[in-house]
Design an enzyme around this catalytic site. Structure first.
Site, mmCIF file in Angstrom:
data_model
loop_
_atom_site.group_PDB
_atom_site.id
_atom_site.type_symbol
_atom_site.label_atom_id
_atom_site.label_comp_id
_atom_site.label_asym_id
_atom_site.label_seq_id
_atom_site.Cartn_x
_atom_site.Cartn_y
_atom_site.Cartn_z
ATOM 1 N N LYS A 44 1.547 4.333 -2.988
ATOM 2 C CA LYS A 44 1.550 5.786 -2.737
ATOM 3 C C LYS A 44 2.859 6.409 -3.237
ATOM 4 C CE LYS A 44 -1.605 5.254 1.116
ATOM 5 N NZ LYS A 44 -1.785 5.089 2.553
ATOM 6 N N ASP A 52 0.841 -1.198 0.000
ATOM 7 C CA ASP A 52 0.000 0.000 0.000
ATOM 8 C C ASP A 52 0.886 1.262 0.000
ATOM 9 O OD1 ASP A 52 -2.749 1.122 0.314
ATOM 10 O OD2 ASP A 52 -1.832 1.975 2.116
#
Ligand SMILES: NC(=O)c1ccc[n+]([C@@H]2O[C@H](COP(=O)([O-])OP(=O)(O)OC[C@H]3O[C@@H](n4cnc5c(N)ncnc54)[C@H](OP(=O)(O)O)[C@@H]3O)[C@@H](O)[C@H]2O)c1
Length: 358
Positions: free
Chosen positions: A225, A221
């Site tokens: 980003k 995750d």
């Protein structure tokens, strides 16, 4: 008053909070911006509710509450079966529409592409569309009608800050950040000498982690980003190019969550050693995304205690932008990096910004 048709994909935590924020801000948006946001379609993984005139607030509230209790859209009195968000954009979209992606799925990418092809706007909370191929990233962002503030740092304006630096012509040389509230919390606990296994179990029990904590501890995750920020800098990287350090070994990737949590004690000693080494040098451990020199990496770093990253505590996110004009001290932005209310507020801000452009 300008009426802005909205198609909302995903009615989970963020999507439902967005509906509440839209209703709560109706008078403010009308008075301040002369805008009325009309929800013409809602889509979840089971079906859709479509109302070309815009759903009444009472109906939206009823649907929001039904979804909060776990009722799929298809089972509400207003819903019908639909498995293709693109088809809903096709039938419900009209001039000036904005499609809002509050899913965590890449199945909605064709719906977003159709929206942008038709000249609609699109707002993403979902990172997946921007972390597929670089070609897709270019197609989506190249339209100039896509906003995605909450994909990095939730409501904290990290994307807006980077956009502003890019627009100014400043040379962004390095971005370092903490982009996971869960991993930030874990690092703070390690710093307080909590064993790794205890900290992870505690985070899991308090609902700070994904249902499977490996989804947080694996680092993907954060990698997504970091990739979004790197791509904003114009770097043609793919997700596979991001060097990712997971916080557990590959042999723990399979098996049940309970077995994983029970097995974590084997990692305690190694983590305690790394914490001690860092402390010995006036540093502390952080899970850092590093975007510099055309490369991206995410993993554990020992950072000085008195640096912005080292001073961070708990679940806040933080980004340091090291640029030509922000040097030697970086431009630092910090705030909560998760939570459905702050995220929905960021999504709503993106919607209004697109709507204001007309
Ligand atoms: N929660 C946060 O604090 C936060 C912060 C920043 C960004 N985000 C991002 O915001 C997005 C939403 O997060 P969330 O917490 O609201 O997730 P969530 O509660 O799991 O909700 C996801 C929603 O997407 C729907 N969905 C899944 N596949 C779909 C498809 N193919 N077509 C249409 N709808 C589909 C789900 O349908 P069902 O209801 O039928 O399952 C659900 O309503 C994610 O991408 C997340 O990474 C979240």
């Amino acid at each position: 008053m300008r009426h802005i048709p909205l198609i909302v994909l995903g009615v989970g935590g963020v999507g439902r909070a967005l509906l509440r924020h839209i209703i709560a801000n109706r008078d403010f948006h009308a008075a301040r911006f002369g805008l009325r946001l009309q929800i013409v379609a809602l889509v979840d993984s089971t079906g859709a509710v479509v109302e070309p005139q815009g759903l009444q607030d009472e109906t939206l509230q009823e649907i929001e509450q039904a979804k909060a209790q776990g009722t799929p859209l298809v089972e509400t009195p207003y819903g019908y079966h639909a498995s293709d968000a693109r088809a809903i954009v096709d039938v419900a979209g009209t001039d000036g529409a904005i499609v809002v992606d509050c899913t965590a799925s890449d199945a909605v990418i064709p719906a977003l592409e159709l929206a942008l092809e038709r000249g609609y706007g699109a707002v993403l909370a979902n990172k997946k569309p921007l972390t597929g191929s670089m070609a897709l990233f270019r197609r989506l962002t190249g339209s100039g009608r896509l906003r995605y503030e909450t994909t990095v740092g939730a409501g904290t304006p990290m994307i807006a800050t980077l956009e502003s630096l890019i627009r100014s012509g400043d040379a962004v040389r390095r971005i370092r950040g903490i982009f996971s509230g869960t991993l930030g919390y874990l690092m703070s606990e390690l710093q307080s000498d909590r064993p790794f296994s205890v900290a992870v179990r505690q985070a899991y029990q308090m609902g700070y982690t994904e249902p499977d904590p490996r989804d947080d501890l694996g680092g993907m995750d954060v990698a997504r980003k970091a990739l979004i920020l790197a791509r904003m800098l114009g770097w043609g990287l793919e997700l596979d190019d991001v060097a990712v350090e997971p916080l557990f070994p590959p042999d723990m990737a399979e098996g049940s969550v309970d077995a994983f949590l029970a097995g974590l004690t084997v990692l305690d000693k190694a983590f305690a050693q790394r914490v001690e080494e860092a402390h010995g040098q006036g540093c502390t451990l952080r899970y850092v995304a590093e975007i510099a020199d055309g490369r991206c990496s995410v993993g554990l770093q020992s950072v000085p205690m008195d640096s912005p990253l080292g001073r961070l505590r708990g679940s806040d996110n933080l980004a340091e932008f090291h640029t030509r004009w922000y040097s030697p001290s970086p431009l630092v932005i910090q705030g909560r990096g998760a939570g459905v209310e702050a995220t929905a507020a960021g999504v709503l801000s993106d919607i209004v910004a697109l709507a204001q452009r007309g």
